[in-house]
Design a protein around this motif. Sequence first.
Motif, mmCIF file in Angstrom:
data_model
loop_
_atom_site.group_PDB
_atom_site.id
_atom_site.type_symbol
_atom_site.label_atom_id
_atom_site.label_comp_id
_atom_site.label_asym_id
_atom_site.label_seq_id
_atom_site.Cartn_x
_atom_site.Cartn_y
_atom_site.Cartn_z
ATOM 1 N N LYS A 317 -2.534 2.892 -4.861
ATOM 2 C CA LYS A 317 -3.067 1.539 -5.044
ATOM 3 C C LYS A 317 -4.221 1.530 -6.037
ATOM 4 N N THR A 322 -1.150 -1.848 -6.266
ATOM 5 C CA THR A 322 -0.239 -2.272 -5.206
ATOM 6 C C THR A 322 0.106 -1.164 -4.214
ATOM 7 N N GLN A 324 2.703 0.547 -4.708
ATOM 8 C CA GLN A 324 4.152 0.606 -4.829
ATOM 9 C C GLN A 324 4.572 1.825 -5.639
ATOM 10 N N ALA A 349 0.672 -2.579 4.840
ATOM 11 C CA ALA A 349 0.864 -2.460 3.394
ATOM 12 C C ALA A 349 1.669 -1.232 3.012
ATOM 13 N N ASP A 352 7.795 -1.635 2.885
ATOM 14 C CA ASP A 352 8.630 -2.714 2.359
ATOM 15 C C ASP A 352 9.901 -2.853 3.190
#
Length: 573
Positions: A317, A322, A324, A349, A352
């Motif tokens: 992050k 993010t 991701q 967080a 997904d």
Amino acid sequence: MMKNSRIALCLFLCLIAWRVDAVEVMEVNEVSLNAAGSYSNPYLDVDLWVTLSGPSGESYLVPAFWDGEDVFRVRLVATSAGKWSWSTGAATNDLGLDNKSGTFVATATTEMQKDANPNRRGFIRTHGTTLQYADGTPFFFTGDTVWVAFTKIFPWDTAGIAGTSFQDYFSERKRQGFNGVNVIASYPTDTTMSAEGVWAREVRGQKVSETDLTPFEIVSDKADYTRIHPAYWQETDKKMKYLFDNGFVPLFESVRRHEIWPRKSSDQKDAFTNYTRYLIARYGCYNMIYSWLHWDTVDRVYPDWLPLVENAHAYLKSKNGTGQLPYGQPRTAMAYGSSLQTWAKDDPALLDLHNVSNKYRDERMYVWLREMYRDPRPLPAMNVEPYYPSVPVGEVDGLDPTEMAQFQMYGSVLNGGFAGHAWGDAYFGGVAFWIDKKHPIPADERQQTHALTRWKSFAMKHLKDFMLDAGHDYRDLKPASDTHLGDSHGDMHALAVSAHDQSFALGLATKGFPSTFVKGLLPNVDYVFQWWHVETGGWQDAITLTTNDAGELHWPSVPDSSRNWGYRIRRKD
């Protein structure tokens, strides 16, 4: 005439440049750089990231990885056709790595190529409570379980302990309709004969590369997590590429929870972040579902691992804002039970995609899946470790191992696991797995001999066909076993109905349990009812049934009461 010659020459030169610099969309373009500085441990000391920019405003931040000596590589993927550029920035203070840049051209992928390899449709994304490729084509994970696929147990080209080569095994699984595999990236402490190891005794010390390399340096019979072996991962490269090229999407798990990583010194624990970064840098160029950890059992290990995973996430992050993966592939973390009640409760967080795993391996998992769908922040979900045929955990009276596996397949999906399902293969270690680890393993109990045919695992293809059939849109389903069945007999029957109207439903009728009825449909309306053969696929003859005044529709008799049956109900036009 001279003007035309100049034009032709320019075109010729452009074509030469095109051939040199062009790749196809979703094809890896690997860039190599040589460090000018000298480092005691390049794995820890160099943090190189590359910005990739596309023709339509796309921008990806991709980590590079150390590949031995002074070599660093970054694997770039164009997600659309056109001219792409990349640059390294100036963060490392190394003249060989900083301020480097380049361009390349990506050509479009044909529909024929996409049909041959669905991975060419783009990186997988979440879509409501389902998954899809970047071009919008639904992706339904139909996974095998081969946790040790990247070790010498499944060698390249030759038959190893598993009785088959890596390519032969996955070639057959592809033919059978599988498009995914559960795999653990490495087994740092299971690489020596003196290690306690996991699963069958026969594979102790065999979770190494084909040339007997270990993923990390071994010091006093223990893995040094701060010292990675690039040569080990170079042997894994070809396997990951093979999976991608053949349409497979791995549930790619970092490491198994039995590792002593969280109990090591602070520098060792901190190196879990480097390991996470390394896996993403080296293999994040492929379609995958990334799992932060393989936590399949033992509640007490979770509090120890959570800080390590959170630190790795915080690092990502800090780089991209993010946490991701560079190309946005879904992230999950295997949960002993429900990820909603563990990882998502402590740090939502991180995820997904939700999962249920291992604990119970029976109808009790369906409650967790429904909770995931009905959560205020719903995510796609799947059962990544369901019932394993031949492993006596979760049996239901009256169902043999094959029928029990089918019950978990259809029951998990219809109760909210719309992202897909993993086949619980008892041969995940390359040999048959015995719970007590004491009984000798028969010589013919190998992956090739039994895993591909025993328990009718090939019927997983028919689960995918059942869900993706053109006669309905499974993306519009909601789990309804507890709301729209007259009596599910304790979740032994399963049902999912259209979330927006009463136009269709998919269900499972489990062998040996009384028939029931579907409620909550439109009253006094004709519906077309069809049974689905779970072992061979295909819909049986359609039957028109009419709901009563209360909107209830009773099942017709099953074609054969000696087996499980799927079914579909569609409102008649």
